[in-house]
Scaffold this active site. Structure first.
Site, PDB file in Angstrom:
ATOM      1  N   THR A 183       0.857  -1.191   0.000  1.00  0.00           N
ATOM      2  CA  THR A 183       0.000   0.000   0.000  1.00  0.00           C
ATOM      3  C   THR A 183       0.886   1.231   0.000  1.00  0.00           C
ATOM      4  OG1 THR A 183      -1.861  -1.073   1.112  1.00  0.00           O
ATOM      5  CG2 THR A 183      -1.738   1.320   1.275  1.00  0.00           C
ATOM      6  N   PHE A 185       1.359   5.041   0.834  1.00  0.00           N
ATOM      7  CA  PHE A 185       0.855   6.048   1.769  1.00  0.00           C
ATOM      8  C   PHE A 185       1.446   7.412   1.423  1.00  0.00           C
ATOM      9  CE2 PHE A 185       0.488   2.049   3.955  1.00  0.00           C
ATOM     10  CZ  PHE A 185      -0.666   2.150   4.709  1.00  0.00           C
TER      11      PHE A 185
END
Length: 285
Positions: A183, A185
């Site tokens: 992921t 960020f």
């Protein structure tokens, strides 16, 4: 930016959505190191508000997952709030099935987690029998819940750090569908901080409603041989079937070739917003 470029000699308040032990908190520590003072908040919009109002030094939000795509709400919030992207980090997401001590896998009848985490562990979950899958607002929040409520017939899917933080045991490790599960960020700030090393830039624009408008807009980068990294379209609220575009490209707004491209784009577009020039994030975890 790497953490060495952005840290100061003081503790930094960093806001994130979720409970302590959330993946956003892990990404924050990967970026800021031990100078970070974590500020957990209920919603993504709260993170933007805290950054905008100066209640924290920085915020951190997930923006896209390598397996399941973009977090659209956060793209919309980048448009809504006047904050800047000043960094990014790409965290490997490794999911764990966590339970209270004394609970065995055969005891589990309910599994709780955030919908994205459940989707990322779909292959594992399909193999289970007579288990109810229950979406909740946060991965770490699911771990906190089964601990506080002393749930003995359920388990949570969350990160290892959440299990440590809430005193849970690991029933199964690495249950995500694919080990290359990352992921990305973004680090948010009230202040514009322009990266000098390995920069990328993010912007938003809306084209005029004429044939070839998007082609012409992207041409300002192609003619200057500026490498585009990502383009994301989002609907414009109140204007059905009209879209705004989020664009990431290599280079800095401080470079003449990029600033010239952006100046030309601004003249072509109905709307333009600069989000930030920041160092390309590294993969961690």
């Amino acid at each position: 930016m790497t953490k060495n470029k952005i840290l100061f000699e003081v503790s930094l308040k960093v806001a994130f959505q979720g409970e302590r032990g959330a993946f956003s908190e892990q990404a924050g520590y990967a970026f800021f190191g031990d100078k970070m003072s974590a500020v957990p908040l209920p919603t993504f919009e709260d993170v933007f508000k805290y950054v905008k109002n100066g209640r924290v030094d920085f915020g951190i939000i997930p923006i896209e997952n390598s397996l399941y795509g973009s977090i659209h709400q956060n793209y919309d919030l980048l448009r809504k709030y006047n904050v800047f992207i000043v960094g990014e980090v790409k965290l490997r997401i490794k999911h764990y099935l966590l339970a209270n001590y004394g609970v065995k896998l055969s005891d589990v009848r309910k599994i709780y987690s955030h919908p994205q985490a459940l989707a990322q562990c779909e292959d594992f979950l399909k193999k289970l029998r007579n288990v109810e899958i229950i979406p909740v607002y946060d991965t770490a929040g699911s771990a906190k819940m089964i601990k506080e409520k002393k749930i003995l017939d359920g388990a949570a899917i969350a990160g290892k750090q959440a299990g440590i933080y809430y005193g849970l045991k690991i029933l199964k490790a690495g249950i995500e569908n694919h080990r290359k599960n990352f992921t990305r960020f973004l680090i948010l700030s009230r202040k514009k901080i322009i990266a000098k090393e390995n920069p990328k830039t993010s912007i938003i624009f809306v084209t005029k409603n004429i044939p070839g408008a998007l082609y012409t807009a992207l041409g300002v980068f192609a003619r200057r041989r500026i490498n585009l990294l990502k383009i994301e379209s989002r609907p414009i609220i109140g204007q059905p079937w009209n879209y705004m575009f989020y664009l990431d490209f290599e280079g800095s707004v401080a470079d003449k070739v990029c600033s010239d491209a952006l100046r030309e784009l601004n003249e072509l577009a109905n709307y333009y917003k600069f989000l930030g020039t920041y160092e390309k994030g590294r993969e961690v975890g």
